[in-house]
Each structure stands twice: as structure tokens, then as C-alpha cells.
Design a protein around this motif. Structure first.
Motif, PDB file in Angstrom:
ATOM      1  N   LEU A   1      58.360 -19.300  34.546  1.00  0.00           N
ATOM      2  CA  LEU A   1      57.444 -18.291  34.004  1.00  0.00           C
ATOM      3  C   LEU A   1      57.444 -18.408  32.482  1.00  0.00           C
ATOM      4  O   LEU A   1      58.302 -17.830  31.805  1.00  0.00           O
ATOM      5  CB  LEU A   1      57.883 -16.890  34.424  1.00  0.00           C
ATOM      6  N   PRO A   2      56.518 -19.153  31.899  1.00  0.00           N
ATOM      7  CA  PRO A   2      56.480 -19.313  30.439  1.00  0.00           C
ATOM      8  C   PRO A   2      56.170 -17.983  29.747  1.00  0.00           C
ATOM      9  O   PRO A   2      55.351 -17.192  30.222  1.00  0.00           O
ATOM     10  CB  PRO A   2      55.338 -20.317  30.219  1.00  0.00           C
ATOM     11  N   VAL A   3      56.859 -17.740  28.632  1.00  0.00           N
ATOM     12  CA  VAL A   3      56.633 -16.534  27.833  1.00  0.00           C
ATOM     13  C   VAL A   3      56.630 -16.940  26.366  1.00  0.00           C
ATOM     14  O   VAL A   3      57.551 -17.625  25.900  1.00  0.00           O
ATOM     15  CB  VAL A   3      57.725 -15.478  28.081  1.00  0.00           C
ATOM     16  N   ASP A   4      55.618 -16.515  25.641  1.00  0.00           N
ATOM     17  CA  ASP A   4      55.515 -16.834  24.225  1.00  0.00           C
ATOM     18  C   ASP A   4      56.735 -16.310  23.471  1.00  0.00           C
ATOM     19  O   ASP A   4      57.094 -15.145  23.581  1.00  0.00           O
ATOM     20  CB  ASP A   4      54.246 -16.206  23.646  1.00  0.00           C
ATOM     21  N   GLY A   5      57.400 -17.179  22.716  1.00  0.00           N
ATOM     22  CA  GLY A   5      58.585 -16.801  21.962  1.00  0.00           C
ATOM     23  C   GLY A   5      59.878 -16.947  22.737  1.00  0.00           C
ATOM     24  O   GLY A   5      60.954 -16.663  22.207  1.00  0.00           O
ATOM     25  N   GLY A   6      59.784 -17.365  24.012  1.00  0.00           N
ATOM     26  CA  GLY A   6      60.993 -17.542  24.813  1.00  0.00           C
ATOM     27  C   GLY A   6      61.592 -16.210  25.230  1.00  0.00           C
ATOM     28  O   GLY A   6      60.969 -15.148  25.103  1.00  0.00           O
ATOM     29  N   ALA A   7      62.827 -16.273  25.727  1.00  0.00           N
ATOM     30  CA  ALA A   7      63.463 -15.054  26.230  1.00  0.00           C
ATOM     31  C   ALA A   7      64.974 -15.135  26.075  1.00  0.00           C
ATOM     32  O   ALA A   7      65.565 -16.212  26.158  1.00  0.00           O
ATOM     33  CB  ALA A   7      63.111 -14.846  27.702  1.00  0.00           C
ATOM     34  N   VAL A   8      65.585 -13.968  25.829  1.00  0.00           N
ATOM     35  CA  VAL A   8      67.049 -13.842  25.854  1.00  0.00           C
ATOM     36  C   VAL A   8      67.492 -12.749  26.816  1.00  0.00           C
ATOM     37  O   VAL A   8      68.685 -12.588  27.064  1.00  0.00           O
ATOM     38  CB  VAL A   8      67.622 -13.567  24.442  1.00  0.00           C
ATOM     39  N   SER A   9      66.524 -11.981  27.367  1.00  0.00           N
ATOM     40  CA  SER A   9      66.848 -10.938  28.339  1.00  0.00           C
ATOM     41  C   SER A   9      65.660 -10.759  29.269  1.00  0.00           C
ATOM     42  O   SER A   9      64.509 -10.986  28.888  1.00  0.00           O
ATOM     43  CB  SER A   9      67.186  -9.619  27.637  1.00  0.00           C
ATOM     44  N   ALA A  10      65.963 -10.333  30.509  1.00  0.00           N
ATOM     45  CA  ALA A  10      64.891 -10.119  31.481  1.00  0.00           C
ATOM     46  C   ALA A  10      65.391  -9.213  32.593  1.00  0.00           C
ATOM     47  O   ALA A  10      66.539  -9.328  33.035  1.00  0.00           O
ATOM     48  CB  ALA A  10      64.403 -11.447  32.059  1.00  0.00           C
ATOM     49  N   VAL A  11      64.524  -8.299  33.047  1.00  0.00           N
ATOM     50  CA  VAL A  11      64.840  -7.422  34.180  1.00  0.00           C
ATOM     51  C   VAL A  11      63.571  -7.214  35.004  1.00  0.00           C
ATOM     52  O   VAL A  11      62.458  -7.261  34.471  1.00  0.00           O
ATOM     53  CB  VAL A  11      65.369  -6.037  33.732  1.00  0.00           C
ATOM     54  N   PRO A  12      63.719  -6.962  36.311  1.00  0.00           N
ATOM     55  CA  PRO A  12      62.543  -6.557  37.089  1.00  0.00           C
ATOM     56  C   PRO A  12      61.989  -5.244  36.555  1.00  0.00           C
ATOM     57  O   PRO A  12      62.742  -4.323  36.214  1.00  0.00           O
ATOM     58  CB  PRO A  12      63.117  -6.381  38.504  1.00  0.00           C
ATOM     59  N   PHE A  13      60.666  -5.163  36.482  1.00  0.00           N
ATOM     60  CA  PHE A  13      60.024  -3.954  35.949  1.00  0.00           C
ATOM     61  C   PHE A  13      58.653  -3.834  36.584  1.00  0.00           C
ATOM     62  O   PHE A  13      57.828  -4.748  36.486  1.00  0.00           O
ATOM     63  CB  PHE A  13      59.910  -4.029  34.432  1.00  0.00           C
ATOM     64  N   GLY A  14      58.401  -2.687  37.238  1.00  0.00           N
ATOM     65  CA  GLY A  14      57.147  -2.546  37.959  1.00  0.00           C
ATOM     66  C   GLY A  14      57.052  -3.609  39.035  1.00  0.00           C
ATOM     67  O   GLY A  14      58.011  -3.859  39.770  1.00  0.00           O
ATOM     68  N   ASP A  15      55.880  -4.250  39.124  1.00  0.00           N
ATOM     69  CA  ASP A  15      55.695  -5.344  40.079  1.00  0.00           C
ATOM     70  C   ASP A  15      56.111  -6.686  39.500  1.00  0.00           C
ATOM     71  O   ASP A  15      56.096  -7.699  40.206  1.00  0.00           O
ATOM     72  CB  ASP A  15      54.227  -5.426  40.517  1.00  0.00           C
ATOM     73  N   GLY A  16      56.453  -6.687  38.206  1.00  0.00           N
ATOM     74  CA  GLY A  16      56.786  -7.944  37.553  1.00  0.00           C
ATOM     75  C   GLY A  16      58.107  -7.887  36.834  1.00  0.00           C
ATOM     76  O   GLY A  16      59.126  -7.486  37.399  1.00  0.00           O
ATOM     77  N   LEU A  17      58.082  -8.257  35.539  1.00  0.00           N
ATOM     78  CA  LEU A  17      59.302  -8.330  34.747  1.00  0.00           C
ATOM     79  C   LEU A  17      59.072  -7.746  33.366  1.00  0.00           C
ATOM     80  O   LEU A  17      57.942  -7.694  32.867  1.00  0.00           O
ATOM     81  CB  LEU A  17      59.745  -9.799  34.565  1.00  0.00           C
ATOM     82  N   ALA A  18      60.167  -7.311  32.750  1.00  0.00           N
ATOM     83  CA  ALA A  18      60.199  -7.041  31.316  1.00  0.00           C
ATOM     84  C   ALA A  18      61.078  -8.108  30.691  1.00  0.00           C
ATOM     85  O   ALA A  18      62.187  -8.361  31.166  1.00  0.00           O
ATOM     86  CB  ALA A  18      60.745  -5.653  31.026  1.00  0.00           C
ATOM     87  N   VAL A  19      60.590  -8.723  29.630  1.00  0.00           N
ATOM     88  CA  VAL A  19      61.271  -9.872  29.019  1.00  0.00           C
ATOM     89  C   VAL A  19      61.417  -9.622  27.524  1.00  0.00           C
ATOM     90  O   VAL A  19      60.438  -9.286  26.837  1.00  0.00           O
ATOM     91  CB  VAL A  19      60.477 -11.176  29.268  1.00  0.00           C
ATOM     92  N   GLY A  20      62.636  -9.770  27.007  1.00  0.00           N
ATOM     93  CA  GLY A  20      62.882  -9.605  25.588  1.00  0.00           C
ATOM     94  C   GLY A  20      63.225 -10.912  24.916  1.00  0.00           C
ATOM     95  O   GLY A  20      63.825 -11.807  25.549  1.00  0.00           O
ATOM     96  N   ASN A  21      62.875 -11.056  23.635  1.00  0.00           N
ATOM     97  CA  ASN A  21      63.214 -12.289  22.935  1.00  0.00           C
ATOM     98  C   ASN A  21      64.041 -12.019  21.680  1.00  0.00           C
ATOM     99  O   ASN A  21      64.278 -10.871  21.297  1.00  0.00           O
ATOM    100  CB  ASN A  21      61.961 -13.130  22.624  1.00  0.00           C
ATOM    101  N   SER A  22      64.483 -13.078  21.042  1.00  0.00           N
ATOM    102  CA  SER A  22      65.383 -12.966  19.895  1.00  0.00           C
ATOM    103  C   SER A  22      64.673 -12.528  18.627  1.00  0.00           C
ATOM    104  O   SER A  22      65.318 -12.270  17.612  1.00  0.00           O
ATOM    105  CB  SER A  22      66.083 -14.304  19.649  1.00  0.00           C
ATOM    106  N   SER A  23      63.340 -12.424  18.669  1.00  0.00           N
ATOM    107  CA  SER A  23      62.570 -11.967  17.509  1.00  0.00           C
ATOM    108  C   SER A  23      62.201 -10.497  17.599  1.00  0.00           C
ATOM    109  O   SER A  23      61.487  -9.982  16.733  1.00  0.00           O
ATOM    110  CB  SER A  23      61.292 -12.811  17.357  1.00  0.00           C
ATOM    111  N   GLY A  24      62.661  -9.809  18.647  1.00  0.00           N
ATOM    112  CA  GLY A  24      62.448  -8.381  18.750  1.00  0.00           C
ATOM    113  C   GLY A  24      61.238  -7.952  19.541  1.00  0.00           C
ATOM    114  O   GLY A  24      60.860  -6.777  19.500  1.00  0.00           O
ATOM    115  N   ALA A  25      60.613  -8.859  20.286  1.00  0.00           N
ATOM    116  CA  ALA A  25      59.439  -8.526  21.086  1.00  0.00           C
ATOM    117  C   ALA A  25      59.815  -8.341  22.557  1.00  0.00           C
ATOM    118  O   ALA A  25      60.699  -9.026  23.073  1.00  0.00           O
ATOM    119  CB  ALA A  25      58.370  -9.607  20.960  1.00  0.00           C
ATOM    120  N   ILE A  26      59.118  -7.418  23.207  1.00  0.00           N
ATOM    121  CA  ILE A  26      59.259  -7.203  24.641  1.00  0.00           C
ATOM    122  C   ILE A  26      57.904  -7.488  25.283  1.00  0.00           C
ATOM    123  O   ILE A  26      56.881  -6.923  24.893  1.00  0.00           O
ATOM    124  CB  ILE A  26      59.686  -5.753  24.957  1.00  0.00           C
TER     125      ILE A  26
END
Length: 335
Positions: A136-161
Motif C-alpha cells: 500500500l504505497p503512501v506519499d512520504g512513507g510510514a513509521v506507524s499504522a493502525v486499522p481505522f474505519g474500513d481502512g488504515l491510519a498511517v503516520g510518517n516521520s514528517s508529522g503527517a497522518i
């Protein structure tokens, strides 16, 4: 019984230190009050044999997670290219190996028998039974992820969710933090741990904005949450365990944990929070159901116990050594 020191450290209400509005990707974050993230204390040589059973991992363990659906413990190796999968209910001590197409930096529980491996390109969703990997590609990459709603919430090292739908498409992006190193999702409430600001922040996904935030000690490192709304955070710099509730984001408990607390896991069946202490090569359990954390058990671990997972059905703990000493399994409820 808690010590007088522990009682003095117990508090029931936290002080709001940040109230941040949602930001666009172009917002200036140079004025954020940040620090170098705290790291685990270097462990001494082992003087007491680890409790339970230790299985060889063949390498150091970087991160661990437990999938309750398949009752599988997943361990990410130090190079990030291999995921070790072992069924908790089984008797075979040899984990299965899954090669990853890209180096991962953390692993967390997913849904429907999967775990989530964050990478510099996004998230790898790994099926615990087959080992199949979905990218699952995400702009800026990821350092954290959890199931959220029907999909995911993904956090990166630049402070974006990034909020992802079931197909992996990004439906919302919320900026404004310095880093999003861990995420908690409880009944639709998303909370982020920022180790550069050593804070926890409520995320208002309805408005696409950051909500109230609280300081999380002087050097927070890891987070674990339970379905009842409690969020436990290790303040490694101060040697404390902090317990928040996600409803209105309140700091409910704060008490000392000797030995440099680091990895955290929540046994959701017993309500016990488990914390590794890397300066002493131990893992300790705390009952946080009342006003002050009460230690319930303590076990010696492998050297450098930097990662931790728990099977809430059996109560078994899994401790990963970042010093190459393997994966430890402790029957915490029977010993």
C-alpha cells in the motif's frame, strides 16, 4: 502496595500544552519545539537467566506485534527485510519466515489475520497464515499504522497522518506534528504519539485537524492502548509510565518505573500494562485499573528487550532482543 514515591507521582488530570489546528502540507513547522527522540538505554550483560523459553531468531529483533485473529506473533528483523511469524497457540518453537519486498521499520497489528509493516514507501499488509504481502504505497512513507474505519491510519516521520480507505486510497491528510511515531485507534478516536515533541495528540478526523495535545513527559518512546480507552506511554527519559484516556485526552496516571522503561504492551483481558526496562533486562506488569499503577509481576528477560507483544487470550508475553539473543516467551499468568 504502591510506594510513597509512586503516590506522590500519581495525578488525575493532565495539563493541556498544545492545541493545534489541522494544517495543510504547506504549513511551516519550523517553530515546533522538538528534541532528538529518546532511545532505549543500553542493557548490561545478563546475570539472571531469562524467564520462560527463548527461541533463536537468527538476528536481532527490531519490532514486534501480535495479531489476535490468527494468534500470531510477528517479529521484524533488524535489517527490516524479514518478518518472523509464529502461532502463539502452537508448540513449534521455529517461526516461519516471510521475505519483504522492501525494508520495514516497524510492525503493528492489522485486522483479519494480518499485520502491518511500515516502510519508507508506505505500508506492507502481511497475511499471517499465508505470508502473502499487499503493498500500500503512501506519499512520504510510514513509521506507524493502525486499522481505522474500513481502512488504515498511517503516520510518517514528517508529522503527517494519512487516512486510507479499504482499497488503500488516501481520503484525508492531516499535518502539523513533528513526527507520528505511534498511533492508537479506539472506537473511532485516533491519537498520535510524537516522540520529537514528546506529546500525545487527539486527531479530529471529522474536521481534518489536530485536536488537543498533552505533553508526554520528557522523552516518550512507545505507546500501547486498550479497548476501554486507556493509552499507556513509556516516558523513557524520566523513567515513568503515563496513562491517558482518549476521551477528551486526560492524563490519569503518572508513576515511576525504575530501570528505563521502553517497550509497552497492553493485555486487554487482564488490564495489565507490561513494560520492558532495558537498563535491568526485565519486564514488569502494572495494574492501572485504579488511581495508581500497582506492580503485579516482574520477569527477567533477554538482553536489550527493546520490543514486546502480548497474547491477551493466554496472557503470554513475547520479548524481542535487539542484541541478537532471540525471542522470549513468558507464561505470565501461570508463573
Amino acid at each position: 502496595m504502591p510506594s510513597p514515591v509512586a503516590r506522590r507521582h500519581a495525578i488525575t488530570v493532565g495539563l493541556l500544552v498544545v492545541v493545534a489546528a489541522g494544517c495543510s502540507s504547506g504549513d511551516d513547522q519550523t517553530n515546533l519545539n522538538v528534541r532528538e527522540p529518546e532511545t532505549a538505554a543500553t542493557s548490561p550483560e545478563i546475570t539472571t537467566a531469562p524467564a520462560g523459553v527463548v527461541s533463536e531468531a537468527g538476528t536481532s529483533v527490531e519490532s514486534m506485534a501480535f495479531d489476535p485473529g490468527s494468534r500470531t506473533v510477528a517479529a521484524l528483523t533488524a535489517d527490516g527485510r524479514t518478518l518472523l511469524l509464529q502461532t502463539s497457540a502452537g508448540t513449534d518453537a521455529t517461526p516461519r519466515t516471510t521475505s519483504l519486498p522492501e525494508a520495514g521499520n516497524s510492525v503493528s497489528a492489522g485486522r483479519d489475520g494480518t499485520v502491518l509493516v511500515t516502510t519508507n514507501s508506505g505500508v506492507l499488509q502481511v497475511d499471517c497464515a499465508s505470508g502473502a504481502v499487499r503493498d500500500l504505497p503512501v506519499d512520504g512513507g510510514a513509521v506507524s499504522a493502525v486499522p481505522f474505519g474500513d481502512g488504515l491510519a498511517v503516520g510518517n516521520s514528517s508529522g503527517a497522518i494519512h487516512i486510507l480507505d479499504a482499497d488503500g486510497g488516501v481520503t484525508e491528510t492531516i499535518d502539523g506534528l513533528a513526527s507520528v511515531d505511534a498511533l492508537s485507534a479506539i472506537d473511532g478516536q485516533l491519537t498520535a504519539l510524537d516522540t520529537k515533541q514528546t506529546s500525545v495528540t487527539s486527531i479530529d478526523t471529522d474536521r481534518g485537524a489536530l485536536g488537543p495535545a498533552l505533553r508526554a513527559g520528557e522523552g516518550a518512546t512507545n505507546l500501547a492502548s486498550s479497548p476501554d480507552g486507556r493509552i499507556a506511554v513509556a516516558d523513557t527519559a524520566d523513567g515513568e509510565l503515563l496513562v491517558f484516556t482518549d476521551d477528551d485526552l486526560i492524563l490519569r496516571q503518572r508513576f515511576p518505573v525504575a530501570g528505563s522503561p521502553f517497550a509497552v504492551a497492553y493485555d486487554t483481558s487482564s488490564g495489565i500494562v507490561w513494560v520492558t526496562t532495558t537498563a535491568t533486562n526485565e519486564v514488569a506488569g502494572y495494574d492501572v485499573s485504579t488511581g495508581i499503577g500497582v506492580e503485579t509481576a516482574r520477569f527477567p528477560t533477554v538482553r536489550q528487550p527493546d520490543s514486546l507483544a502480548v497474547d491477551s487470550q493466554s496472557g503470554d508475553l513475547f520479548v524481542g532482543s535487539s542484541d541478537g539473543q532471540g525471542i522470549q516467551r513468558i507464561q505470565a499468568r501461570s508463573e
